[in-house]
Design a protein around this motif. Structure first.
Motif, PDB file in Angstrom:
ATOM      1  N   ALA A  29       0.663  -1.159   0.089  1.00 39.91           N
ATOM      2  CA  ALA A  29       0.027   0.125  -0.153  1.00 39.91           C
ATOM      3  C   ALA A  29       0.882   1.261   0.079  1.00 39.91           C
ATOM      4  O   ALA A  29       0.833   2.090  -0.696  1.00 39.91           O
ATOM      5  CB  ALA A  29      -0.945   0.005   1.071  1.00 39.91           C
ATOM      6  N   PRO A  30       1.732   1.342   0.799  1.00 35.59           N
ATOM      7  CA  PRO A  30       2.634   2.535   0.731  1.00 35.59           C
ATOM      8  C   PRO A  30       3.478   2.972  -0.232  1.00 35.59           C
ATOM      9  O   PRO A  30       3.984   3.890  -0.536  1.00 35.59           O
ATOM     10  CB  PRO A  30       3.372   2.781   2.157  1.00 35.59           C
ATOM     11  N   SER A  31       3.851   1.397  -0.837  1.00 40.29           N
ATOM     12  CA  SER A  31       4.710   1.680  -1.971  1.00 40.29           C
ATOM     13  C   SER A  31       3.932   1.810  -3.205  1.00 40.29           C
ATOM     14  O   SER A  31       4.498   1.869  -4.561  1.00 40.29           O
ATOM     15  CB  SER A  31       5.294   0.388  -2.205  1.00 40.29           C
ATOM     16  N   GLY A  32       2.662   2.092  -3.409  1.00 42.43           N
ATOM     17  CA  GLY A  32       1.770   2.244  -4.454  1.00 42.43           C
ATOM     18  C   GLY A  32       1.553   1.311  -5.222  1.00 42.43           C
ATOM     19  O   GLY A  32       1.164   1.188  -6.560  1.00 42.43           O
ATOM     20  N   LEU A  33       1.672  -0.134  -4.729  1.00 40.18           N
ATOM     21  CA  LEU A  33       1.299  -1.071  -5.494  1.00 40.18           C
ATOM     22  C   LEU A  33       0.199  -1.581  -5.275  1.00 40.18           C
ATOM     23  O   LEU A  33       0.059  -2.964  -5.211  1.00 40.18           O
ATOM     24  CB  LEU A  33       2.426  -2.304  -5.091  1.00 40.18           C
ATOM     25  N   THR A  34      -0.928  -0.910  -5.305  1.00 45.57           N
ATOM     26  CA  THR A  34      -2.455  -1.294  -5.500  1.00 45.57           C
ATOM     27  C   THR A  34      -3.179  -0.544  -6.504  1.00 45.57           C
ATOM     28  O   THR A  34      -2.613   0.318  -7.077  1.00 45.57           O
ATOM     29  CB  THR A  34      -2.931  -0.649  -3.957  1.00 45.57           C
ATOM     30  N   ASP A  35      -4.215  -1.113  -6.650  1.00 44.18           N
ATOM     31  CA  ASP A  35      -5.076  -0.597  -7.761  1.00 44.18           C
ATOM     32  C   ASP A  35      -6.063   0.572  -7.345  1.00 44.18           C
ATOM     33  O   ASP A  35      -5.832   0.745  -6.325  1.00 44.18           O
ATOM     34  CB  ASP A  35      -5.950  -1.866  -8.431  1.00 44.18           C
ATOM     35  N   GLU A  36      -6.741   1.145  -8.146  1.00 41.74           N
ATOM     36  CA  GLU A  36      -7.776   2.313  -7.863  1.00 41.74           C
ATOM     37  C   GLU A  36      -8.679   1.887  -6.546  1.00 41.74           C
ATOM     38  O   GLU A  36      -8.973   2.774  -5.684  1.00 41.74           O
ATOM     39  CB  GLU A  36      -8.657   2.590  -9.055  1.00 41.74           C
ATOM     40  N   GLN A  37      -8.826   0.573  -6.183  1.00 33.88           N
ATOM     41  CA  GLN A  37      -9.743   0.238  -5.154  1.00 33.88           C
ATOM     42  C   GLN A  37      -8.858  -0.252  -3.864  1.00 33.88           C
ATOM     43  O   GLN A  37      -9.425  -0.844  -2.827  1.00 33.88           O
ATOM     44  CB  GLN A  37     -10.652  -1.006  -5.730  1.00 33.88           C
ATOM     45  N   GLY A  38      -7.544  -0.085  -4.005  1.00 27.86           N
ATOM     46  CA  GLY A  38      -6.689  -0.384  -2.860  1.00 27.86           C
ATOM     47  C   GLY A  38      -6.430  -1.745  -2.716  1.00 27.86           C
ATOM     48  O   GLY A  38      -5.790  -2.293  -1.841  1.00 27.86           O
ATOM     49  N   ARG A  39      -6.840  -2.476  -3.824  1.00 26.40           N
ATOM     50  CA  ARG A  39      -6.276  -4.050  -3.871  1.00 26.40           C
ATOM     51  C   ARG A  39      -4.982  -4.129  -4.609  1.00 26.40           C
ATOM     52  O   ARG A  39      -4.555  -3.578  -5.237  1.00 26.40           O
ATOM     53  CB  ARG A  39      -7.224  -4.755  -4.649  1.00 26.40           C
ATOM     54  N   THR A  40      -4.347  -5.391  -4.005  1.00 27.73           N
ATOM     55  CA  THR A  40      -2.997  -5.635  -4.630  1.00 27.73           C
ATOM     56  C   THR A  40      -3.094  -6.958  -5.243  1.00 27.73           C
ATOM     57  O   THR A  40      -3.717  -7.950  -4.541  1.00 27.73           O
ATOM     58  CB  THR A  40      -2.014  -5.546  -3.401  1.00 27.73           C
ATOM     59  N   GLY A  41      -2.304  -7.082  -6.313  1.00 26.69           N
ATOM     60  CA  GLY A  41      -2.813  -8.385  -6.994  1.00 26.69           C
ATOM     61  C   GLY A  41      -1.945  -9.606  -6.316  1.00 26.69           C
ATOM     62  O   GLY A  41      -0.877  -9.283  -5.570  1.00 26.69           O
ATOM     63  N   GLU A  42      -2.346 -10.859  -6.667  1.00 28.93           N
ATOM     64  CA  GLU A  42      -1.771 -11.650  -6.053  1.00 28.93           C
ATOM     65  C   GLU A  42      -0.390 -12.151  -6.197  1.00 28.93           C
ATOM     66  O   GLU A  42       0.524 -12.291  -5.270  1.00 28.93           O
ATOM     67  CB  GLU A  42      -2.484 -12.971  -6.212  1.00 28.93           C
ATOM     68  N   HIS A  43       0.256 -11.685  -7.484  1.00 30.83           N
ATOM     69  CA  HIS A  43       1.681 -12.117  -7.860  1.00 30.83           C
ATOM     70  C   HIS A  43       2.411 -10.827  -6.988  1.00 30.83           C
ATOM     71  O   HIS A  43       3.605 -11.091  -6.754  1.00 30.83           O
ATOM     72  CB  HIS A  43       1.769 -11.813  -9.464  1.00 30.83           C
ATOM     73  N   THR A  44       1.925  -9.879  -6.867  1.00 26.38           N
ATOM     74  CA  THR A  44       2.878  -8.741  -6.067  1.00 26.38           C
ATOM     75  C   THR A  44       2.907  -9.158  -4.627  1.00 26.38           C
ATOM     76  O   THR A  44       3.895  -8.817  -4.165  1.00 26.38           O
ATOM     77  CB  THR A  44       2.040  -7.309  -6.262  1.00 26.38           C
ATOM     78  N   LEU A  45       1.943  -9.836  -4.053  1.00 27.33           N
ATOM     79  CA  LEU A  45       1.881 -10.082  -2.724  1.00 27.33           C
ATOM     80  C   LEU A  45       3.180 -11.136  -2.545  1.00 27.33           C
ATOM     81  O   LEU A  45       3.541 -11.319  -1.592  1.00 27.33           O
ATOM     82  CB  LEU A  45       0.392 -10.593  -2.392  1.00 27.33           C
ATOM     83  N   ILE A  46       2.775 -12.261  -3.685  1.00 29.36           N
ATOM     84  CA  ILE A  46       4.081 -13.065  -3.607  1.00 29.36           C
ATOM     85  C   ILE A  46       5.278 -12.625  -3.570  1.00 29.36           C
ATOM     86  O   ILE A  46       6.173 -13.188  -2.956  1.00 29.36           O
ATOM     87  CB  ILE A  46       3.543 -14.263  -4.552  1.00 29.36           C
ATOM     88  N   SER A  47       5.490 -11.339  -4.523  1.00 30.95           N
ATOM     89  CA  SER A  47       6.862 -11.104  -4.623  1.00 30.95           C
ATOM     90  C   SER A  47       7.372 -10.347  -3.593  1.00 30.95           C
ATOM     91  O   SER A  47       8.464 -10.044  -3.158  1.00 30.95           O
ATOM     92  CB  SER A  47       6.848 -10.088  -5.908  1.00 30.95           C
ATOM     93  N   LEU A  48       6.178  -9.804  -2.522  1.00 29.39           N
ATOM     94  CA  LEU A  48       6.658  -8.880  -1.575  1.00 29.39           C
ATOM     95  C   LEU A  48       7.206  -9.850  -0.175  1.00 29.39           C
ATOM     96  O   LEU A  48       7.964  -9.232   0.358  1.00 29.39           O
ATOM     97  CB  LEU A  48       5.763  -8.045  -1.202  1.00 29.39           C
ATOM     98  N   ARG A  49       6.807 -11.118  -0.202  1.00 25.69           N
ATOM     99  CA  ARG A  49       7.128 -11.686   0.878  1.00 25.69           C
ATOM    100  C   ARG A  49       8.561 -12.147   1.213  1.00 25.69           C
ATOM    101  O   ARG A  49       8.912 -11.956   2.340  1.00 25.69           O
ATOM    102  CB  ARG A  49       6.237 -13.171   0.882  1.00 25.69           C
ATOM    103  N   PRO A  50       9.491 -12.264   0.074  1.00 28.22           N
ATOM    104  CA  PRO A  50      10.742 -12.475   0.286  1.00 28.22           C
ATOM    105  C   PRO A  50      11.511 -11.167   0.833  1.00 28.22           C
ATOM    106  O   PRO A  50      12.349 -11.080   1.622  1.00 28.22           O
ATOM    107  CB  PRO A  50      11.368 -12.731  -1.258  1.00 28.22           C
ATOM    108  N   VAL A  51      11.062 -10.006   0.468  1.00 30.54           N
ATOM    109  CA  VAL A  51      11.444  -8.688   1.031  1.00 30.54           C
ATOM    110  C   VAL A  51      11.283  -8.649   2.496  1.00 30.54           C
ATOM    111  O   VAL A  51      12.213  -8.541   3.248  1.00 30.54           O
ATOM    112  CB  VAL A  51      10.961  -7.545   0.505  1.00 30.54           C
ATOM    113  N   GLY A  52      10.068  -9.280   3.159  1.00 30.98           N
ATOM    114  CA  GLY A  52       9.843  -9.507   4.637  1.00 30.98           C
ATOM    115  C   GLY A  52      10.685 -10.324   5.128  1.00 30.98           C
ATOM    116  O   GLY A  52      11.449 -10.064   5.990  1.00 30.98           O
ATOM    117  N   VAL A  53      11.075 -11.445   4.501  1.00 35.06           N
ATOM    118  CA  VAL A  53      12.078 -12.649   4.836  1.00 35.06           C
ATOM    119  C   VAL A  53      13.402 -12.114   5.008  1.00 35.06           C
ATOM    120  O   VAL A  53      13.864 -12.002   6.060  1.00 35.06           O
ATOM    121  CB  VAL A  53      11.892 -13.829   4.251  1.00 35.06           C
TER     122      VAL A  53
END
Length: 132
Positions: A29-53
């Protein structure tokens, strides 16, 4: 080296990394990786988890490494991650989120760099003898 500050940065980074791994929208969300409705695509969510790890692991290393070369290496790793985030996110995020992402990344990297480069006063250094 300001060990307590490095440890605090490590704990904060590890906590954030664990949170992002569990809920990647915290980064999306703060990175602007959401659509107009504030949703984030599943592929984006999957790609962000390794950053968290990565952040959880580097934060734990910074929080737990023994003082000395291991702590210095953990700090340099954390600084490299923050600065690479600044460069890569600054070049690739949607324009409205770029400045904030770069500022946050550079800020955390600078905090670690300042803590790493700060030395205590000579009297506070234990076990060191200085020429008279």
């Amino acid at each position: 080296m300001r060990v307590a500050l490095l440890r605090a940065v490590g704990v904060a980074t590890a906590a954030y990394g664990i949170a992002v791994t569990a809920r990647p929208r915290l980064l999306a969300a703060p990175s602007g990786l959401t659509d107009e409705q504030g949703r984030t695509g599943e592929h984006t969510l999957i790609s962000l988890r390794p950053v968290g790890v990565r952040d959880a692991a580097s934060g734990l290393a910074l929080a737990l490494a023994p003082e000395g070369p291991a702590l210095r290496t953990a700090a340099l790793l954390r600084i490299a991650a923050d600065l690479s985030d600044a460069v890569l996110l600054g070049a690739t995020l949607p324009r409205p989120a770029r400045a904030k992402a770069v500022a946050v990344s550079v800020g955390w990297g600078a905090l670690s760099l300042a803590a790493l480069g700060t030395r205590p006063a000579p009297a506070a250094r234990k076990g060191r003898r200085f020429p008279r």
